[in-house]
Design an enzyme around this catalytic site. Structure first.
Site, mmCIF file in Angstrom:
data_model
loop_
_atom_site.group_PDB
_atom_site.id
_atom_site.type_symbol
_atom_site.label_atom_id
_atom_site.label_comp_id
_atom_site.label_asym_id
_atom_site.label_seq_id
_atom_site.Cartn_x
_atom_site.Cartn_y
_atom_site.Cartn_z
ATOM 1 N N SER A 144 0.839 -1.198 0.000
ATOM 2 C CA SER A 144 0.000 0.000 0.000
ATOM 3 C C SER A 144 0.871 1.243 0.000
ATOM 4 C CB SER A 144 -0.883 -0.011 1.260
ATOM 5 O OG SER A 144 -1.500 1.235 1.476
ATOM 6 N N TYR A 168 -1.672 0.321 11.278
ATOM 7 C CA TYR A 168 -1.889 -0.186 9.929
ATOM 8 C C TYR A 168 -0.680 0.097 9.046
ATOM 9 C CZ TYR A 168 -3.652 -0.823 5.227
ATOM 10 O OH TYR A 168 -3.788 -1.244 3.922
#
Length: 337
Positions: A144, A168
């Site tokens: 990501s 995250y």
């Protein structure tokens, strides 16, 4: 998924001669992006095995019914090494798309241990099984843009350090590095994909900006913005990301790229949250105005990608125009709601 964009663009980079009769494993294949990817591969002739923690697909209707009828679906956890070993021995996947992860920032912050365990241990468990059982397998690892963390200079390039700090982001940084370690140290034929914010029909995580805004509009509520509305992100239609994953895998299969290569996939046109919401309001004809809460915590203000390497090396560029992608997404949710 069954619309003009999905039928044309999710296959715009897929070479059917590569995928026909190819055994493919998609971890997280019942998720938002995973189901789009599985459908495109299935239509290209691949023998698709989906491993997902969900007991079944969360949606019904077309094309999910056709997908469920045509693929092998296994409900299980990527952290279960014995399950993975049995799966690899039985189905002998030639290509693995590793998408399974804790993908919701808020949930990761509430339960960091689980997010780290899923995203980091889950990744090394999948790759360790690949290393031990299938030295020729090709792996596309879904990372990501969040893996980069916060940088003063933007856009992110692939050579930027991975500095994720919140749960995250950190989990994606570490999983990204674990994947590269398996490529560099053990020769696993793997590439890392780092994508911007992905949107499109089928995303049921309503904490995300696009589905959350569309749901508010359909429920005749004022859309809410957790930030001040000026945070900038890439917004990439899911069918373009399907093309990105598949093209990356094809490049690995043909030895056009090196194991451990990483690629950014974004639009090169970052937009603010307020821009996105206003465009959705305009396209739906809503009379509601956004409410700016300015309560966002632990979010990096601006995150967007330089996709030059993907364009030059893989020949990948996003095809779906922003407004077209939003129209298609609105149409999907109009049927869903």
């Amino acid at each position: 998924m069954a619309n003009k964009i999905s039928s044309s663009n999710s296959e715009h980079n897929i070479k059917k001669n590569v995928w026909n009769n190819r055994s493919v494993l998609v971890t997280g294949g019942a998720g938002f992006i995973g189901s789009w990817l599985s459908w495109a591969l299935f239509k290209s002739g691949a023998h698709v095995v989906i491993l997902d923690k969900k007991k079944s697909f969360p949606l019904s209707g077309e094309p999910w019914e056709a997908l469920k009828a045509g693929v092998t679906y296994i409900s299980g956890d990527i952290r279960e090494s014995q399950l993975l070993l049995r799966l690899f021995r039985k189905y002998k996947p030639q290509t693995v798309f590793h998408l399974a992860a804790e993908a919701i920032v808020g949930r990761a912050y509430k339960n960091p241990a689980k997010a780290l365990d899923t995203n980091v241990r889950g990744t090394w468990t999948v790759l360790e099984v690949c290393r031990k059982t299938s030295p020729e397998v090709v792996v596309v690892m879904a990372s990501s843009d969040k893996a980069y963390g916060s940088h003063a200079k933007l856009p992110y390039r692939e050579d930027f350090p991975l500095l994720g700090e919140n749960p995250y982001d950190c989990s994606k940084s570490v999983a990204d590095r674990v994947a590269q370690m398996y490529a560099k140290s053990f020769g696993v034929r793997l590439a890392v994909t780092r994508c911007g914010n992905v949107y499109g029909g089928g995303d049921l995580n309503f904490s995300r900006l696009v589905p959350e805004t569309i749901r508010a509009i359909f429920l005749k509520r004022n859309p809410k913005i957790r930030s001040d509305g000026l945070y900038r992100r890439d917004y990439v239609h899911v069918s373009d990301i399907v093309g990105a994953y598949v093209r990356t895998a094809e490049a690995l299969i043909k030895n056009e790229i090196q194991p451990g290569d990483a690629f950014n996939f974004g639009t090169n046109t970052p937009r603010t949250a307020l821009e996105v919401i206003k465009k959705l309001i305009e396209l739906t004809g809503s009379k509601k105005s956004p409410i700016i809460l300015a309560t966002a915590r632990y979010e990096i203000r601006d995150q967007y990608l330089d996709s030059t390497k993907a364009r030059k090396t893989l020949g990948w560029t996003p095809v779906v125009q922003f407004e077209d992608g939003l129209r298609s997404t609105i149409n999907w949710y109009s049927k869903y709601f």
